[in-house]
Design a protein around this motif. Sequence first.
Motif, PDB file in Angstrom:
ATOM      1  N   ARG A 199       0.822  -1.208   0.000  1.00 42.13           N
ATOM      2  CA  ARG A 199       0.000   0.000   0.000  1.00 42.13           C
ATOM      3  C   ARG A 199       0.858   1.262   0.000  1.00 42.13           C
ATOM      4  NH1 ARG A 199      -4.231   0.127   4.620  1.00 42.13           N
ATOM      5  NH2 ARG A 199      -5.271  -1.391   3.295  1.00 42.13           N
ATOM      6  N   SER A 200       1.969   1.213   0.721  1.00 44.42           N
ATOM      7  CA  SER A 200       2.804   2.428   0.810  1.00 44.42           C
ATOM      8  C   SER A 200       3.361   2.819  -0.555  1.00 44.42           C
ATOM      9  CB  SER A 200       3.944   2.212   1.808  1.00 44.42           C
ATOM     10  OG  SER A 200       4.849   1.213   1.364  1.00 44.42           O
ATOM     11  N   VAL A 201       3.652   1.829  -1.384  1.00 44.21           N
ATOM     12  CA  VAL A 201       4.168   2.138  -2.728  1.00 44.21           C
ATOM     13  C   VAL A 201       3.061   2.732  -3.582  1.00 44.21           C
ATOM     14  CG1 VAL A 201       5.423   1.259  -4.704  1.00 44.21           C
ATOM     15  CG2 VAL A 201       5.668   0.150  -2.507  1.00 44.21           C
ATOM     16  N   MET A 259       0.682   4.471  -2.547  1.00 38.98           N
ATOM     17  CA  MET A 259       0.457   5.852  -2.092  1.00 38.98           C
ATOM     18  C   MET A 259       1.532   6.788  -2.640  1.00 38.98           C
ATOM     19  SD  MET A 259      -0.522   4.883   1.847  1.00 38.98           S
ATOM     20  CE  MET A 259      -0.648   6.537   2.515  1.00 38.98           C
ATOM     21  N   VAL A 260       2.754   6.316  -2.675  1.00 33.36           N
ATOM     22  CA  VAL A 260       3.874   7.174  -3.080  1.00 33.36           C
ATOM     23  C   VAL A 260       4.032   7.202  -4.601  1.00 33.36           C
ATOM     24  CG1 VAL A 260       6.393   7.336  -3.013  1.00 33.36           C
ATOM     25  CG2 VAL A 260       5.110   6.905  -0.913  1.00 33.36           C
ATOM     26  N   GLY A 261       3.900   6.034  -5.223  1.00 31.27           N
ATOM     27  CA  GLY A 261       3.991   5.954  -6.680  1.00 31.27           C
ATOM     28  C   GLY A 261       5.416   5.841  -7.175  1.00 31.27           C
ATOM     29  N   GLY A 307       4.555   7.354 -13.276  1.00 29.97           N
ATOM     30  CA  GLY A 307       4.602   8.228 -12.109  1.00 29.97           C
ATOM     31  C   GLY A 307       3.660   7.857 -10.977  1.00 29.97           C
ATOM     32  N   HIS A 339      16.246   2.125 -14.370  1.00 35.27           N
ATOM     33  CA  HIS A 339      15.896   2.928 -13.190  1.00 35.27           C
ATOM     34  C   HIS A 339      14.608   2.413 -12.536  1.00 35.27           C
ATOM     35  CE1 HIS A 339      18.880   6.073 -12.964  1.00 35.27           C
ATOM     36  NE2 HIS A 339      18.862   6.189 -14.267  1.00 35.27           N
ATOM     37  N   ILE A 385      15.262  -0.872 -10.650  1.00 36.34           N
ATOM     38  CA  ILE A 385      16.003  -0.710  -9.395  1.00 36.34           C
ATOM     39  C   ILE A 385      15.098  -0.161  -8.303  1.00 36.34           C
ATOM     40  CG2 ILE A 385      17.870   0.561  -8.241  1.00 36.34           C
ATOM     41  CD1 ILE A 385      19.459   0.433 -10.839  1.00 36.34           C
ATOM     42  N   ARG A 386      14.265   0.816  -8.654  1.00 40.66           N
ATOM     43  CA  ARG A 386      13.453   1.399  -7.578  1.00 40.66           C
ATOM     44  C   ARG A 386      12.276   0.508  -7.194  1.00 40.66           C
ATOM     45  NH1 ARG A 386      12.030   5.162 -11.867  1.00 40.66           N
ATOM     46  NH2 ARG A 386       9.810   5.052 -12.339  1.00 40.66           N
ATOM     47  N   LEU A 415      11.469  -0.218  -3.565  1.00 36.50           N
ATOM     48  CA  LEU A 415      10.399   0.216  -2.668  1.00 36.50           C
ATOM     49  C   LEU A 415       9.339  -0.865  -2.482  1.00 36.50           C
ATOM     50  CD1 LEU A 415      11.640   3.016  -3.761  1.00 36.50           C
ATOM     51  CD2 LEU A 415       9.458   3.987  -3.070  1.00 36.50           C
ATOM     52  N   THR A 416       9.096  -1.639  -3.528  1.00 38.34           N
ATOM     53  CA  THR A 416       8.032  -2.631  -3.439  1.00 38.34           C
ATOM     54  C   THR A 416       8.467  -3.859  -2.638  1.00 38.34           C
ATOM     55  OG1 THR A 416       7.234  -1.894  -5.575  1.00 38.34           O
ATOM     56  CG2 THR A 416       6.408  -4.010  -4.777  1.00 38.34           C
ATOM     57  N   GLN A 454      10.849  -4.494  -0.578  1.00 41.01           N
ATOM     58  CA  GLN A 454      11.278  -4.365   0.816  1.00 41.01           C
ATOM     59  C   GLN A 454      10.209  -4.902   1.769  1.00 41.01           C
ATOM     60  OE1 GLN A 454      12.038  -0.170   1.080  1.00 41.01           O
ATOM     61  NE2 GLN A 454      14.119  -0.377   0.283  1.00 41.01           N
ATOM     62  N   ASP A 455       8.965  -4.606   1.429  1.00 37.11           N
ATOM     63  CA  ASP A 455       7.882  -5.029   2.316  1.00 37.11           C
ATOM     64  C   ASP A 455       7.599  -6.526   2.205  1.00 37.11           C
ATOM     65  OD1 ASP A 455       7.341  -2.512   3.521  1.00 37.11           O
ATOM     66  OD2 ASP A 455       6.378  -1.877   1.675  1.00 37.11           O
ATOM     67  N   ARG A 465       9.060   9.582   1.576  1.00 39.30           N
ATOM     68  CA  ARG A 465       7.598   9.654   1.679  1.00 39.30           C
ATOM     69  C   ARG A 465       7.013   8.281   1.994  1.00 39.30           C
ATOM     70  NH1 ARG A 465       6.090  12.002  -3.798  1.00 39.30           N
ATOM     71  NH2 ARG A 465       4.071  11.110  -3.220  1.00 39.30           N
ATOM     72  N   GLN A 466       7.621   7.248   1.458  1.00 43.50           N
ATOM     73  CA  GLN A 466       7.127   5.895   1.728  1.00 43.50           C
ATOM     74  C   GLN A 466       7.243   5.557   3.215  1.00 43.50           C
ATOM     75  OE1 GLN A 466       9.333   2.611   0.036  1.00 43.50           O
ATOM     76  NE2 GLN A 466       7.540   1.278   0.007  1.00 43.50           N
ATOM     77  N   VAL A 501       2.637   2.899   6.631  1.00 45.22           N
ATOM     78  CA  VAL A 501       2.229   1.542   6.233  1.00 45.22           C
ATOM     79  C   VAL A 501       3.329   0.869   5.406  1.00 45.22           C
ATOM     80  CG1 VAL A 501      -0.248   1.886   6.397  1.00 45.22           C
ATOM     81  CG2 VAL A 501       0.922   2.484   4.260  1.00 45.22           C
ATOM     82  N   ASN A 519      16.789  -6.320   3.466  1.00 44.89           N
ATOM     83  CA  ASN A 519      16.426  -5.179   2.638  1.00 44.89           C
ATOM     84  C   ASN A 519      17.262  -3.963   3.026  1.00 44.89           C
ATOM     85  OD1 ASN A 519      15.205  -4.184   4.983  1.00 44.89           O
ATOM     86  ND2 ASN A 519      13.177  -4.897   4.374  1.00 44.89           N
TER      87      ASN A 519
END
Lengths: 449, 181
Positions: free
Chosen positions: A221-223, A225-227, A232, A354, A357-358, A365-366, A368-369, B85-86, B91, B176
């Motif tokens: 969910r956090s990803v 929200m951030v995008g 984008g 890019h 990697i992100r 970002l994805t 990690q959770d 921001r994350q 969450v 991570n």
Amino acid sequence: MGDASRERVGRLVDVEQGIVSREIFVNDEIYRQELERIFARAWLFLGHESQIPRPGDYFVSSMGEESVILCRDRAGRIHVFLNSCRHRGMKVCRYDEGNTVEFMCPYHGWSYGTDGALVGVPFARDAYGNDLDRARWGLIEVPRLESYKGTIWATWDPAAPAFLDYLGGYKLYLDLLLDAWDGREGGTEVIGGTHKWLMPCNWKFPAENFSGDRYHGVSHRSVDMVGLGPSGKGRRDTQERNESRWLDVSFPDLGHSMIAFLRAHDAPIAPAYQDAPVVAEYFRQCEEERRRRRGAEWRLFGGPGTVFPNASPLARQPRTLAVWHPRGPHQTEAWRWYLVDADAPAEVKDFLRHYYIRYSGPSGLTEQDDMENWNYAHAASRGTIARQHPYNYEMGLGRATGAFEDHGLALPGMISDVTGSASESNQRGFYTRWRQLMGARSWAELAAP
Amino acid sequence: MTEGSPELARLLLKHTVEEFLYREAELLDERRYEEWLDLFTEDVHYWMPMRRNVPRDEPEREFTRPGVDVNWFDEGKDTLTRRVRQILTGVHWAEEPPSRICHLVANVQVLRASPAGPAPAEVEVKSRFIVYRNRVETETDFLVGKREDLLRRVGGDWRIARRKIVLDQNVLLAKNLTVFF
């Protein structure tokens, strides 16, 4: 057929009722049996041809727990060797990748050619007389190896089915990862650098997650929200998914599966990669070309999946191939390769790099959770009480059909239409195959009716 | 050493650089991530390569390359901002509950200052780090390595315009990388 382990795994994995015991994730003995009955037997992914383009190139990989060398010999032929000297077992290569004329063991100095032949034995004549039969003492080589559209696979079991038979109908879905975006066969390469990291969980957590877990949106969910997607927002471009049927595709008797999507028969090309006009235009042209080449099959596109047991393609956004190497029942070493069309423009490759990697891996970002969830799901399943209570895989029981068809397009596999929803059909398929392999002493026994 | 001497200017420069790096570590360890972001220029390049085992005489292959290969990080301020921001969403389960993180920065060396003189506009700084992360109950990571920073003077203070992070690991031993370096 009266194998005690067959009865045992049958009790632990009741896919018919959607019940799987936690024991199979945390039990030491079951883990040891997995190494023998699954990892020493199945086709495993090792690396990509674009990593070893020249004679003498090598890439050290892993099959199950064991280190292997993927190597192109001086004559250009590809081999896979156990990375262990025949004399006393020392690793003959402790580099990750490179180019060489030989692998010399640093312990006693036995050396091997890139074709695995034992070519050097210190004091050979004085110490062994002429009695050492070098032909018998080359590096241990896998009996079966297959290069499929650039990806290299191998198995330790001479009796294993041919690789394409092992893939079966899943070939169509694996090709969603490996074929060029414009519909030509093959044509992918990997970007330099292989992500490698340790995760404190059993290898089946990531394998079954990739097999078909559409249900874990809350994880990410956090990803959302951030995008971080290529337009984008969110994790990826969603319009093409939203305009499609969501299909959970499983081959229970093979163990492979994929989260797939089928565009409406009259769907236009959905906009994607809107963060970069050049990239967006490239993919739009590729999609047009693909539609022209593939016809109705163009409508199909892929997501995450798993080739049983531990190779997980992610066919589209991002476009990757991960392997979950077992490192004991409580630890997994994840490796990931990142794919692009070899002939894509540099700007497109860089944009994708890019994005990959992100999104992906321990710094993504994805994912990690995911690692957090697999870590503590595993940890909380090890206890005496916890192990008495199985996991639930009931979602969508009995909904899959083996005769899927949409506007004249038939698709192989057991397919559940889960549009706007989810199922655990793919996970049940994964454990169906797990149960078959764990309960059989040989490929011959598996093939028996 | 007299006031206005080159030695004194070098000492003062090193002192301001160290103060800046310690302040940065403080912001991270105090979880003041948005203030931490302000320490970076808009055009920052934040890069952590992966490290391969290669023969000693092929050092050029040891690190994955920025702009070409897959790295642990290879990004600008936009992605760094999204990472912050994350975490702040509440969450982002990998950092919820929050980890206990401690940055130790040491071996600070000012490698180059330009233009030469008492008030350089840019300095190249190398340092060592130990990043300790402890989370939930007993989970602990030690992340140890080197940083090479390009600091740029903006409005009387330093800003980070380039950061190379060399983590001294091959297979990443942490599940991570939700910590900043």
